[in-house]
Design an enzyme around this catalytic site. Structure first.
Site, PDB file in Angstrom:
ATOM      1  CG  ASN A 229      -0.331  -0.290   2.514  1.00 59.08           C
ATOM      2  OD1 ASN A 229       0.890  -0.409   2.611  1.00 59.08           O
ATOM      3  ND2 ASN A 229      -1.137  -0.401   3.552  1.00 59.08           N
TER       4      ASN A 229
ATOM      5  NE  ARG B 258       2.521   2.691  11.804  1.00 59.77           N
ATOM      6  CZ  ARG B 258       2.130   2.420  10.567  1.00 59.77           C
ATOM      7  NH1 ARG B 258       1.725   3.407   9.770  1.00 59.77           N
ATOM      8  NH2 ARG B 258       2.137   1.177  10.108  1.00 59.77           N
TER       9      ARG B 258
ATOM     10  CD  GLN C 289      -3.675   4.691  13.848  1.00 55.40           C
ATOM     11  OE1 GLN C 289      -3.328   5.661  13.215  1.00 55.40           O
ATOM     12  NE2 GLN C 289      -3.670   3.485  13.311  1.00 55.40           N
TER      13      GLN C 289
ATOM     14  CG  HIS D 204      -4.065   4.574   9.639  1.00 55.51           C
ATOM     15  ND1 HIS D 204      -3.186   3.968  10.506  1.00 55.51           N
ATOM     16  CD2 HIS D 204      -3.423   4.578   8.445  1.00 55.51           C
ATOM     17  CE1 HIS D 204      -2.083   3.626   9.872  1.00 55.51           C
ATOM     18  NE2 HIS D 204      -2.207   3.986   8.615  1.00 55.51           N
TER      19      HIS D 204
END
Length: 400
Positions: free
Chosen positions: A147, A285, A314, A333
């Site tokens: 990704n 991050r 998260q 995210h």
């Protein structure tokens, strides 16, 4: 028989999709550096399906159950009595995604007596205590590059959204307004600005290539300097420190992994070196940045905008300052879990599992920890230690 526990994000609020917006899901033939896409022996899904949520199961159930394995899929990972902790004791493999990470702390690893492998369906394994995994000789693997380009596209989108003041302008249109002055009072051209990336690996270099046609001046810093041929091709200026880079850049984008050396690298002190009115993009991050320092810089006007889609922990609690700070372009995210990317990282997860169960070597570019030490891509990108401290705060998340 092995027990595999997959921690995936929740299904859509309105139910699992029965139809999709498109009939196809185009895929690249090869990654830009020549690395081949995931190549499992088979897949049990159609590319373009929602695979990353609980009902999607990464397309793994048929394969695993036909080979005699047990698959447990859950989104419950935080707080008392969560399903992950209940299933840990005899799990052999844990799978999760960076978007809804199963924080594999030293305490969880100690409880998982049968654990042999932790797989990140996607890129970025900082939600695992890599030091504790190495000490237990647990393999950690991720689907490198699956990704990367999706995230790079999100970086470019976020950059333009901030610089052009797109989000407030869109809100004005949605709310029935037409005050052009309000829209353009914080809007600039990206052209002629100076853009710098912290790290120029797969994502960072892709960002640089995508931004080159915008007529910007490109800068980068990385502990691994790029070949001179690439520097000349993109007219890149190299920096050996964040301070040097941030002093000259109108836009700074963070594209480095999280590990003890990079944790809170952007903080109240380092922000002093950023140009007044700079934009900061972080799709890497959340813990690369001190959350309170970012919010304060936006409140004071030192930063003109902050965007990205990574938080720590998260999911982020409702009182996380990034939800309410001014001039932000945050998302929950999503950058690396487009339906296109899901097809690749689901196939890559299947490839890793096939190698594990058949006793074949896992691709070197997928390995983070193996044989009690950082390995493969992990040895190139991470440092020894642990970056999961504070992850217990994810239990404070309550859906709005």
């Amino acid at each position: 028989m092995a027990k595999i526990v997959a921690v995936l994000y929740d299904d859509p609020i309105d139910g699992y999709p029965t139809t999709y917006a498109r009939n196809d899901c185009p895929q690249p033939e090869v990654y830009p550096d020549g690395q081949t896409l995931p190549n499992p022996k088979a897949i049990d899904f159609e590319p373009g399906q929602l695979l990353g949520s609980v009902s999607g199961e990464l397309g793994l159930r048929k394969y695993l159950e036909e080979n005699g394995h047990e698959l447990v899929v859950t989104s419950s990972k935080d707080g008392p009595n969560n399903v992950l902790d209940q299933e840990l004791h005899d799990a052999e493999i844990i799978i999760s995604q960076p978007f809804w990470p199963a924080y594999m702390t030293a305490e969880r690893i100690a409880k998982a007596k049968n654990l042999k492998m932790i797989v990140t369906a996607g890129i970025g394994s900082d939600h695992t205590d890599l030091q504790a995994a190495a000490e237990r000789d647990i393999t950690v693997a991720e689907v490198t590059y699956s990704n990367s380009n999706a995230v790079a596209e999100h970086v470019v989108m976020s950059t333009l959204a901030l610089v052009r003041n797109f989000i407030p302008s869109h809100d004005i249109a949605r709310n029935g307004g037409w005050n052009i002055a309000d829209c353009v009072s914080r809007s600039y051209d990206l052209e002629a600005m100076t853009v710098g990336t912290v790290a120029a690996g797969r994502i960072g270099l892709r960002v640089l290539r995508l931004l080159k046609p915008f007529g910007v001046k490109l800068h980068y810093m990385d502990r691994h300097r790029l070949p001179k041929k690439i520097e000349q091709e993109l007219d890149l200026t190299y920096h050996s420190s964040l301070e040097s880079l941030s002093k000259v850049c109108d836009v700074v984008t963070l594209n480095c992994p999280l590990h003890p050396e990079t944790e809170h690298m952007v903080n109240a002190e380092s922000l002093k070196h950023f140009k007044r009115g700079a934009y900061l993009i972080n799709t890497a991050r959340g813990k690369l940045c001190d959350k309170d320092a970012i919010a304060a810089a936006l409140e004071s006007g030192h930063l003109a905008g902050y965007a990205g889609d990574v938080w720590f922990p998260q999911p982020a609690p409702q009182d996380h300052p990034w939800r309410s700070m001014p001039h932000h372009g945050m998302t929950p995210h999503i950058s690396g879990t487009s339906l296109s990317a899901q097809a690749r990282y689901a196939a890559g997860t299947r490839e890793i599992l096939e190698c594990y169960f058949e006793g074949r070597p896992i691709r070197d570019e997928y390995l983070v920890v193996q044989g009690g030490a950082l390995a493969g891509v992990g040895a190139h990108s991470y440092s020894n230690g642990n970056a999961t401290s504070g992850s217990e705060d994810a239990a404070n998340f309550q859906p709005a």
